[in-house]
Design a protein around this motif. Sequence first.
Motif: not given
Lengths: 366, 315
Positions: A201, A210, B58, B80, B83, B86, B88, B90, B92, B94-96, B108, B111-112, B155
């Motif tokens: 997941k 993005p 989403l 994009r 995103l 936004t 999110y 989830p 479950h 969903s991070l590492y 993150y 990534l953002y 996050v």
Amino acid sequence: MGALAALIVKDVKQLLRDPRSLVMILLMPMAVMAMFVAGYGEERSSIPIVVVNLDGGPVSWRLIELLRSSGDFRVVAYAPTAEAGVELVRRGAAYAALVIPPGFSESVVRGRSTRVVTVLDASYATVSELVWQAAVFVVQSFMKAASEEYGTFYIDVERQTVYGPKVSSVDSFTSTIMGVLLHLVPMSLIAVSISRERERKTFEQLIMTPLSSWQIVVGKFVAYALVTIADMVATFGFAVYVLGVRVAGPLPALVTVSLLLLLCSLGLGLLISAVSRNQLQAYQAAIFFFIPSMLFSGFFMPVEMLSPAAQAVGRLLPLYYFLRAFRSIQLRGWGLQDVAGEVTALALETAAFLAAAVRMLRLRVE
Amino acid sequence: MPARPRGAMLAIEAVNLTKVFGGFRAVDGVTLRVEEGVIFGLLGPNGAGKTTTIRMILGLLKPTSGYVRVYGIDVERDRRSVLRITGYMPQHFSLYEDLTVEENMRLYASLYGLGRGDAEERIRELMDEFMLRDFRGRLAGKLSGGTKQRLALAVALLHRPRLLVVDEPTAGVDPPLRRYFWGKFRELKERGVTILVTTHYMDEAENCDRIALMSRGRVAAEGSPLEIKRLAYGGDIIELVTAGDPRPALDGLAASVLEFEGDGSYSRVRLLVPDASEALVPLTRELEGRGVRVVRAYQVPLSLEEAFIRLTSRG
């Protein structure tokens, strides 16, 4: 006993109800056998050789005719001199040259003993053995058939090699082992990378940033390359310095070709990863892809000797180009410029796989 | 219910969303309009299509038909840009799990596209706000369920989103943390963040400004919690305890009898009225004027759960 039986029944049921396991159980062996028959069955191609007929007499042409009709050989060229014939073998245009010396016809007719020379490419140990045996067989058949006409005579088959005299089996299998290691291992490793993120997941969170597809693909590619290159260097060091594998050509060229196969395997693995829905599927696809690679890339037998269909498949496989380039550098002592075609093919395939992976990767959770 | 401000911007405009998996219509013509600055709850039992709906909003799933705009941006065309505004969280985690708390946050932040200084500052802020400082060096996989949830929310907020989408944040979470989360959502709303939250806990939905009840892939009802309940019952319910039987005296009043219980001397009666807060006092006065002695009068609190069952069992 009742409990054990129940457990066995349950596992058999589960196997039969899982379509993917069924594919593995039923389809895989059939696919492998079908591929094997298609590549190695009756339609098999003959070994390309060069003929140097320095005699030119009628008897020599009869021998050549018998050679051609035996089905084992395909004459790809007639060279005017022995040197020219050997050069063609050196360049890899043929696996052997058959040299018929001047005065051959006359010797036979007069019932004297004479000889033919087979010049074998020792860098393909299995093929040169095949050529040798087939050549001896053809000459013997010729002696038997022709003796009725010309009376008794004797033809000796002389063996010469290029890149020889003999390649040890360690040396000749190095390319195969490196091929397996640099193809299957990185490919299956990276093939599960994206589907693992899907299953855990983490992909769902990742694609809420993005990022674009190419960033995800290139990111994985570079990360896995860095880790697997270390692995490749270690394997190389072991082969060359511990096992004492002979490298006739420049080591940097050999490393370059190996690196290219590694990158190409990662690219292919990423493409599998991009289209697979889960890890199991990705893993199976990687293995499934490896089978034709093993059969048709020159692993067991040079691609030129397979059926035309199998040859066509072979020429699409990265491993085909790798094996050709690696053997030429390692056993023939060629340089990088001599395998420019193979290097270009590997680089182009890598780029194509990566581009396809970017194109196929869907930034969705479906 | 707060009156809809004129010209308020729509944070989410999802129109006629449908998602068919194989032959199964998981979501069937859902239309949602979420105004900026509200907490919007998407309610319904498991399998009602909530997660599928927000995944389409989403852009994680492609709708079979329909479209979504987030702050006016078409999700299909320019995901994009959506995103970037936004966040999110989830359903479950969903991070590492094989990265530490801090590594996940740094990843993150990058990534953002947060700058180095900004990222440092934001991570520090969020670590304090979500009590993560003590766990910064711990692998995310080794965190307790509650801490994982706090990390996930932190996050989701790294890039200061205008819209926060949270899928079942309180499923399997203990009551103190559930309360903590709803407190956070209200705080975020104060700061101007629009929140879309799904839950199957009906009691939690009272915290929402507006809710949409989902059942079998469709929106069964939409409105404020109060409106939903009125819709379910046809109005509010008030209960009166009176001396004697008040029913004859109710003639001509805007109230209908739902339940009656009497022992001859005292009665308990449940009445349906359009609006309890307006009706309770005048109704009591009117009855007393007609000679009925009202011992007690109060509005009966209705549960959303009951309302949901009524609304979905009709059709």
